[in-house]
Motif scaffolding. Sequence first.
Motif, PDB file in Angstrom:
ATOM      1  N   THR A 193     -24.080 -37.517 -91.408  1.00 40.86           N
ATOM      2  CA  THR A 193     -23.749 -37.445 -89.984  1.00 40.86           C
ATOM      3  C   THR A 193     -22.689 -38.466 -89.577  1.00 40.86           C
ATOM      4  N   GLY A 194     -22.268 -39.313 -90.514  1.00 36.54           N
ATOM      5  CA  GLY A 194     -21.337 -40.377 -90.166  1.00 36.54           C
ATOM      6  C   GLY A 194     -20.021 -39.885 -89.600  1.00 36.54           C
ATOM      7  N   GLY A 195     -19.554 -38.712 -90.022  1.00 36.62           N
ATOM      8  CA  GLY A 195     -18.268 -38.203 -89.557  1.00 36.62           C
ATOM      9  C   GLY A 195     -18.350 -37.340 -88.321  1.00 36.62           C
ATOM     10  N   LEU A 196     -19.527 -37.167 -87.749  1.00 39.29           N
ATOM     11  CA  LEU A 196     -19.680 -36.329 -86.565  1.00 39.29           C
ATOM     12  C   LEU A 196     -19.234 -37.073 -85.312  1.00 39.29           C
ATOM     13  N   PRO A 197     -18.836 -36.337 -84.256  1.00 37.31           N
ATOM     14  CA  PRO A 197     -18.591 -36.995 -82.964  1.00 37.31           C
ATOM     15  C   PRO A 197     -19.834 -37.757 -82.511  1.00 37.31           C
ATOM     16  N   ASP A 198     -19.624 -38.816 -81.735  1.00 39.93           N
ATOM     17  CA  ASP A 198     -20.733 -39.700 -81.375  1.00 39.93           C
ATOM     18  C   ASP A 198     -21.894 -38.956 -80.729  1.00 39.93           C
ATOM     19  N   TRP A 199     -21.614 -38.061 -79.783  1.00 36.40           N
ATOM     20  CA  TRP A 199     -22.696 -37.375 -79.084  1.00 36.40           C
ATOM     21  C   TRP A 199     -23.471 -36.460 -80.033  1.00 36.40           C
ATOM     22  N   LEU A 200     -22.731 -35.796 -80.943  1.00 40.47           N
ATOM     23  CA  LEU A 200     -23.395 -34.895 -81.871  1.00 40.47           C
ATOM     24  C   LEU A 200     -24.168 -35.683 -82.926  1.00 40.47           C
ATOM     25  N   ARG A 201     -23.638 -36.821 -83.326  1.00 38.09           N
ATOM     26  CA  ARG A 201     -24.356 -37.670 -84.283  1.00 38.09           C
ATOM     27  C   ARG A 201     -25.674 -38.160 -83.675  1.00 38.09           C
ATOM     28  N   THR A 202     -25.645 -38.502 -82.398  1.00 33.07           N
ATOM     29  CA  THR A 202     -26.871 -38.952 -81.724  1.00 33.07           C
ATOM     30  C   THR A 202     -27.912 -37.841 -81.704  1.00 33.07           C
ATOM     31  N   VAL A 203     -27.477 -36.620 -81.365  1.00 26.52           N
ATOM     32  CA  VAL A 203     -28.395 -35.472 -81.366  1.00 26.52           C
ATOM     33  C   VAL A 203     -28.979 -35.269 -82.754  1.00 26.52           C
ATOM     34  N   ALA A 204     -28.126 -35.300 -83.769  1.00 30.08           N
ATOM     35  CA  ALA A 204     -28.577 -35.053 -85.139  1.00 30.08           C
ATOM     36  C   ALA A 204     -29.556 -36.129 -85.602  1.00 30.08           C
ATOM     37  N   GLU A 205     -29.286 -37.386 -85.261  1.00 28.40           N
ATOM     38  CA  GLU A 205     -30.129 -38.471 -85.762  1.00 28.40           C
ATOM     39  C   GLU A 205     -31.460 -38.583 -85.018  1.00 28.40           C
ATOM     40  N   TRP A 206     -31.570 -37.994 -83.838  1.00 35.25           N
ATOM     41  CA  TRP A 206     -32.853 -37.939 -83.149  1.00 35.25           C
ATOM     42  C   TRP A 206     -33.603 -36.652 -83.455  1.00 35.25           C
ATOM     43  N   ASN A 207     -33.020 -35.819 -84.297  1.00 32.95           N
ATOM     44  CA  ASN A 207     -33.724 -34.644 -84.804  1.00 32.95           C
ATOM     45  C   ASN A 207     -34.768 -35.137 -85.820  1.00 32.95           C
ATOM     46  N   PRO A 208     -36.040 -34.737 -85.686  1.00 29.67           N
ATOM     47  CA  PRO A 208     -37.046 -35.207 -86.657  1.00 29.67           C
ATOM     48  C   PRO A 208     -36.683 -34.921 -88.103  1.00 29.67           C
ATOM     49  N   ILE A 209     -35.968 -33.834 -88.339  1.00 33.34           N
ATOM     50  CA  ILE A 209     -35.575 -33.478 -89.705  1.00 33.34           C
ATOM     51  C   ILE A 209     -34.718 -34.584 -90.322  1.00 33.34           C
ATOM     52  N   SER A 210     -33.864 -35.200 -89.525  1.00 28.85           N
ATOM     53  CA  SER A 210     -33.002 -36.263 -90.045  1.00 28.85           C
ATOM     54  C   SER A 210     -33.806 -37.473 -90.490  1.00 28.85           C
ATOM     55  N   ALA A 211     -34.811 -37.851 -89.702  1.00 29.26           N
ATOM     56  CA  ALA A 211     -35.631 -39.000 -90.070  1.00 29.26           C
ATOM     57  C   ALA A 211     -36.376 -38.748 -91.372  1.00 29.26           C
ATOM     58  N   VAL A 212     -36.992 -37.568 -91.495  1.00 30.37           N
ATOM     59  CA  VAL A 212     -37.771 -37.271 -92.697  1.00 30.37           C
ATOM     60  C   VAL A 212     -36.849 -37.132 -93.906  1.00 30.37           C
ATOM     61  N   THR A 213     -35.692 -36.510 -93.724  1.00 29.91           N
ATOM     62  CA  THR A 213     -34.737 -36.362 -94.824  1.00 29.91           C
ATOM     63  C   THR A 213     -34.267 -37.720 -95.321  1.00 29.91           C
ATOM     64  N   THR A 214     -33.924 -38.616 -94.392  1.00 30.04           N
ATOM     65  CA  THR A 214     -33.484 -39.962 -94.777  1.00 30.04           C
ATOM     66  C   THR A 214     -34.597 -40.714 -95.492  1.00 30.04           C
ATOM     67  N   ALA A 215     -35.833 -40.536 -95.007  1.00 26.88           N
ATOM     68  CA  ALA A 215     -36.970 -41.197 -95.662  1.00 26.88           C
ATOM     69  C   ALA A 215     -37.140 -40.701 -97.090  1.00 26.88           C
ATOM     70  N   LEU A 216     -37.016 -39.406 -97.302  1.00 30.58           N
ATOM     71  CA  LEU A 216     -37.156 -38.867 -98.658  1.00 30.58           C
ATOM     72  C   LEU A 216     -36.035 -39.357 -99.565  1.00 30.58           C
ATOM     73  N   ARG A 217     -34.818 -39.380 -99.072  1.00 28.66           N
ATOM     74  CA  ARG A 217     -33.698 -39.871 -99.888  1.00 28.66           C
ATOM     75  C   ARG A 217     -33.910 -41.334-100.261  1.00 28.66           C
ATOM     76  N   ASP A 218     -34.421 -42.099 -99.330  1.00 30.27           N
ATOM     77  CA  ASP A 218     -34.670 -43.513 -99.595  1.00 30.27           C
ATOM     78  C   ASP A 218     -35.820 -43.690-100.592  1.00 30.27           C
ATOM     79  N   LEU A 219     -36.918 -42.958-100.395  1.00 32.37           N
ATOM     80  CA  LEU A 219     -38.080 -43.105-101.271  1.00 32.37           C
ATOM     81  C   LEU A 219     -37.814 -42.563-102.671  1.00 32.37           C
ATOM     82  N   PHE A 220     -37.030 -41.495-102.754  1.00 36.80           N
ATOM     83  CA  PHE A 220     -36.655 -40.957-104.072  1.00 36.80           C
ATOM     84  C   PHE A 220     -35.551 -41.788-104.728  1.00 36.80           C
ATOM     85  N   GLY A 221     -34.900 -42.631-103.946  1.00 36.69           N
ATOM     86  CA  GLY A 221     -33.799 -43.433-104.476  1.00 36.69           C
ATOM     87  C   GLY A 221     -32.501 -42.677-104.600  1.00 36.69           C
TER      88      GLY A 221
END
Length: 264
Positions: A193-221
């Motif tokens: 989401t780093g390259g998205l416009p600020d408003w769209l990045r905010t929407v994407a990062e408050w999507n629950p899917i983004s939090a869980v996806t980031t958690a899995l990427r972090d936990l899986f390494g």
Amino acid sequence: MSTETHGLALDGTAMLGRQLRRLQNSPGLLILTQTMPVTMLLFFGYVFGSALAMPGAEYRSFLVPGLLVATAANGIMTGMFQAAQDTHRGVTDRLRTLPVSRAAVPLGQSVADVLVTAAGMLPFLLVGLAVGWRVEGSALGAAGAVGLLLLFRFATTWVGIYLGLLTRNEEAAGQLGGATFILPLLSNAYIPTGGLPDWLRTVAEWNPISAVTTALRDLFGNAPVPEGAAWPVARPVAGSLAWCAVLLAVFAPLAVRRYARGDG
């Protein structure tokens, strides 16, 4: 264990068995739900992997957790369709006449859905290993990732059950459920989401899917937590647990009450 809790456990187990038999009698639906994530992995992994700047193998490692979470989010669609189907065909009304706990029916459906999801993860992860994905973190972290994923599926299934009881119609539930495909697109499941416009990045990062996806990427390494992200993504495990708690606290009581009232 109180009498009420014991009754819920027994009734919930009975409804769980009903849901599993129901899935056994619908092999086409079961095959579709199991093969679709694999198909998407191969398609997105090689088509998007060749188009993005990151190498294909690296992108597929980035993609596997995202597709796992996108599949878990489909609990909304499956929960909605099954609840609406039972209501539309009069099965829900017949179940209400039985001397069972009112929470047992939606609980059995949600637990059965989690079990099927867990079984479907194995072939998907095997294909992921074949295309270059690896668990690069600890075994404990990987186990935590799987547990978090199944908790998210459990929570989204309750959302779907409530919406299915609300729609009360198979066709409407199917159309509304199909619209849920946009949810992973408004997240970091498929692209950073780093390259998205600020408003769209905010929407994407408050999507629950983004939090869980980031958690899995972090936990899986597989990928580090991005810098400067919104709180659910910057603290992905805590954000994921918070989202699951909110979804369950809101939609589980709503689903049970609507089922119990007999207007669903």
